[in-house]
Scaffold this active site. Structure first.
Site, mmCIF file in Angstrom:
data_model
loop_
_atom_site.group_PDB
_atom_site.id
_atom_site.type_symbol
_atom_site.label_atom_id
_atom_site.label_comp_id
_atom_site.label_asym_id
_atom_site.label_seq_id
_atom_site.Cartn_x
_atom_site.Cartn_y
_atom_site.Cartn_z
ATOM 1 N N GLY A 12 17.390 -65.408 4.025
ATOM 2 C CA GLY A 12 16.593 -64.295 4.547
ATOM 3 C C GLY A 12 16.787 -63.984 6.016
ATOM 4 O O GLY A 12 15.896 -63.422 6.655
ATOM 5 N N ASN A 14 18.835 -61.746 7.293
ATOM 6 C CA ASN A 14 18.864 -60.284 7.451
ATOM 7 C C ASN A 14 17.454 -59.708 7.392
ATOM 8 O O ASN A 14 17.112 -58.794 8.152
ATOM 9 C CB ASN A 14 19.761 -59.643 6.388
ATOM 10 C CG ASN A 14 21.216 -59.645 6.803
ATOM 11 O OD1 ASN A 14 21.607 -58.914 7.716
ATOM 12 N ND2 ASN A 14 22.025 -60.488 6.166
ATOM 13 N N ARG A 65 18.083 -58.512 -17.730
ATOM 14 C CA ARG A 65 18.190 -57.783 -16.464
ATOM 15 C C ARG A 65 17.137 -56.679 -16.356
ATOM 16 O O ARG A 65 16.423 -56.556 -15.372
ATOM 17 C CB ARG A 65 19.599 -57.189 -16.321
ATOM 18 C CG ARG A 65 19.855 -56.583 -14.943
ATOM 19 C CD ARG A 65 21.290 -56.161 -14.751
ATOM 20 N NE ARG A 65 22.241 -57.219 -15.052
ATOM 21 C CZ ARG A 65 22.455 -58.283 -14.286
ATOM 22 N NH1 ARG A 65 21.795 -58.439 -13.175
ATOM 23 N NH2 ARG A 65 23.338 -59.187 -14.644
ATOM 24 N N MET A 90 20.954 -61.697 -4.738
ATOM 25 C CA MET A 90 22.161 -62.035 -5.478
ATOM 26 C C MET A 90 21.994 -61.716 -6.961
ATOM 27 O O MET A 90 22.197 -62.559 -7.831
ATOM 28 C CB MET A 90 22.532 -63.508 -5.259
ATOM 29 C CG MET A 90 22.716 -63.865 -3.794
ATOM 30 S SD MET A 90 23.713 -62.682 -2.859
ATOM 31 C CE MET A 90 25.262 -63.537 -2.850
ATOM 32 N N ASN A 107 22.180 -51.830 0.570
ATOM 33 C CA ASN A 107 22.662 -53.207 0.432
ATOM 34 C C ASN A 107 23.531 -53.544 1.628
ATOM 35 O O ASN A 107 24.149 -52.656 2.220
ATOM 36 C CB ASN A 107 23.497 -53.347 -0.847
ATOM 37 C CG ASN A 107 23.992 -54.768 -1.059
ATOM 38 O OD1 ASN A 107 23.242 -55.734 -0.872
ATOM 39 N ND2 ASN A 107 25.254 -54.924 -1.429
ATOM 40 N N HIS A 109 26.739 -56.084 2.746
ATOM 41 C CA HIS A 109 27.793 -56.918 2.161
ATOM 42 C C HIS A 109 28.694 -57.441 3.278
ATOM 43 O O HIS A 109 29.066 -56.678 4.174
ATOM 44 C CB HIS A 109 28.602 -56.080 1.150
ATOM 45 C CG HIS A 109 29.632 -56.902 0.445
ATOM 46 N ND1 HIS A 109 29.325 -57.779 -0.569
ATOM 47 C CD2 HIS A 109 30.974 -57.006 0.643
ATOM 48 C CE1 HIS A 109 30.426 -58.379 -0.975
ATOM 49 N NE2 HIS A 109 31.447 -57.932 -0.256
ATOM 50 N N GLU A 143 27.576 -49.004 -9.516
ATOM 51 C CA GLU A 143 28.682 -49.960 -9.504
ATOM 52 C C GLU A 143 28.463 -50.994 -8.399
ATOM 53 O O GLU A 143 27.843 -50.695 -7.377
ATOM 54 C CB GLU A 143 30.006 -49.235 -9.262
ATOM 55 C CG GLU A 143 30.451 -48.421 -10.468
ATOM 56 C CD GLU A 143 31.680 -47.589 -10.144
ATOM 57 O OE1 GLU A 143 32.701 -48.176 -9.726
ATOM 58 O OE2 GLU A 143 31.610 -46.362 -10.280
ATOM 59 N N ASP A 145 28.714 -53.123 -5.215
ATOM 60 C CA ASP A 145 29.199 -52.988 -3.832
ATOM 61 C C ASP A 145 29.989 -51.689 -3.637
ATOM 62 O O ASP A 145 31.121 -51.702 -3.126
ATOM 63 C CB ASP A 145 30.076 -54.208 -3.455
ATOM 64 C CG ASP A 145 29.283 -55.501 -3.472
ATOM 65 O OD1 ASP A 145 28.055 -55.454 -3.239
ATOM 66 O OD2 ASP A 145 29.878 -56.559 -3.720
ATOM 67 N N GLU A 174 25.914 -58.298 10.957
ATOM 68 C CA GLU A 174 25.047 -57.824 9.872
ATOM 69 C C GLU A 174 23.653 -57.509 10.413
ATOM 70 O O GLU A 174 23.044 -56.488 10.062
ATOM 71 C CB GLU A 174 24.921 -58.887 8.767
ATOM 72 C CG GLU A 174 26.200 -59.136 7.992
ATOM 73 C CD GLU A 174 25.982 -60.106 6.832
ATOM 74 O OE1 GLU A 174 24.939 -60.043 6.164
ATOM 75 O OE2 GLU A 174 26.877 -60.940 6.594
HETATM 76 C C1 GAR Z 1 24.568 -62.186 3.892
HETATM 77 O O1 GAR Z 1 25.773 -62.598 4.466
HETATM 78 C C2 GAR Z 1 24.783 -60.973 3.025
HETATM 79 O O2 GAR Z 1 25.713 -60.073 3.546
HETATM 80 C C3 GAR Z 1 25.280 -61.608 1.751
HETATM 81 O O3 GAR Z 1 24.469 -62.736 1.581
HETATM 82 C C4 GAR Z 1 24.070 -63.217 2.866
HETATM 83 C C5 GAR Z 1 22.575 -63.356 2.890
HETATM 84 O O4 GAR Z 1 22.148 -63.978 4.070
HETATM 85 N N1 GAR Z 1 25.201 -60.706 0.633
HETATM 86 C C6 GAR Z 1 26.117 -60.640 -0.322
HETATM 87 O O5 GAR Z 1 27.111 -61.349 -0.357
HETATM 88 C C7 GAR Z 1 25.836 -59.598 -1.386
HETATM 89 N N2 GAR Z 1 27.005 -59.380 -2.196
HETATM 90 P P1 GAR Z 1 20.637 -63.919 4.515
HETATM 91 O O6 GAR Z 1 19.811 -64.414 3.317
HETATM 92 O O7 GAR Z 1 20.543 -64.882 5.664
HETATM 93 O O8 GAR Z 1 20.293 -62.513 4.888
#
Ligand code: GAR
Length: 203
Positions: A12, A14, A65, A90, A107, A109, A143, A145, A174
């Site tokens: 978490g 981000n 899902r 995820m 999102n 990435h 789709e 990403d 990020e």
């Molecule tokens: C981040 O690097 C994000 O970009 C990635 O997971 C991490 C989460 O970190 N997301 C993906 O790979 C999605 N395909 P965080 O929990 O510290 O924000």
């Protein structure tokens, strides 16, 4: 006042960066209405509770899902969420979920899409041997990403890099990119033609 929702599955960081931008006014006129994790042990949920935010665990394990997505969407609708931010969530969203929030799901990435979609993007970048990688904030479509790109930041790949060092430098970018993108979207400072998003000026 716009209501943001954060969906996460792990650490978490981000989410924390977004929360700081909201509280400092860098993302103006917004509040985090709810933080939802599909994993009971996600660190991000602990942080959300510590910050006094509305934190919900909606476990996905053992659920179909769309069954899970319906629970999440109900929680979002109850809180009148304007923008859904996936922050290390995820789990693929069902087309039905995406259709409930057209151009209102973002999102992040850890690569320069369309390079290296899917899991372990940083490892993919190292293995491929690119000299530059980075991160992408994009709208979510049906789709993986894939939707229109809002913000990208580049990060050089150093000869001395391993996956951990590279991931840490991408993560710094990020944290900057996500708040920038949320600001652009919430303020409606963009137009989209085809896949191409361009920023417009506010008057
Ligand atoms: C981040 O690097 C994000 O970009 C990635 O997971 C991490 C989460 O970190 N997301 C993906 O790979 C999605 N395909 P965080 O929990 O510290 O924000």
């Amino acid at each position: 006042m716009k209501n943001l929702a954060i969906l996460l599955s792990g650490r978490g960081s981000n989410f924390e960066a977004i929360a700081k931008s909201v509280s400092s006014g860098r993302i103006p006129d917004a509040r985090i209405a709810v933080v939802i994790s599909n994993k009971p042990k996600a660190g991000g949920i602990e942080t959300a509770r510590r910050l006094g935010l509305n934190a919900l665990v909606i476990p996905s394990k053992g659920k179909g899902r769309e069954e899970h997505d319906r629970e999440v969407v109900t929680a979002l609708q109850t809180r009148e969420v304007d923008l859904v931010c996936l922050a290390g969530y995820m789990r693929l969203l069902s087309p039905w979920f995406v259709s409930q929030f057209p151009h209102r799901i973002l999102n992040i990435h850890p690569s320069l899409l369309p390079a290296f979609p899917g899991l372990e993007a940083q490892e993919q970048a190292l293995a491929y041997g690119v000299k530059v990688t980075g991160c992408t904030v994009h709208f979510v479509d049906k789709e993986l990403d894939h939707g229109p790109i809002i913000v990208q930041k580049t990060v050089p790949v150093l000869d001395s890099d391993n996956e951990r060092a590279l991931a840490a430098r991408i993560l710094e970018q990020e944290h900057i990119a996500y708040s920038e993108a949320i600001g652009i979207v919430l303020e409606g400072r963009y137009e989209i033609a085809g896949r191409r998003l361009t920023q417009t000026r506010t008057t």
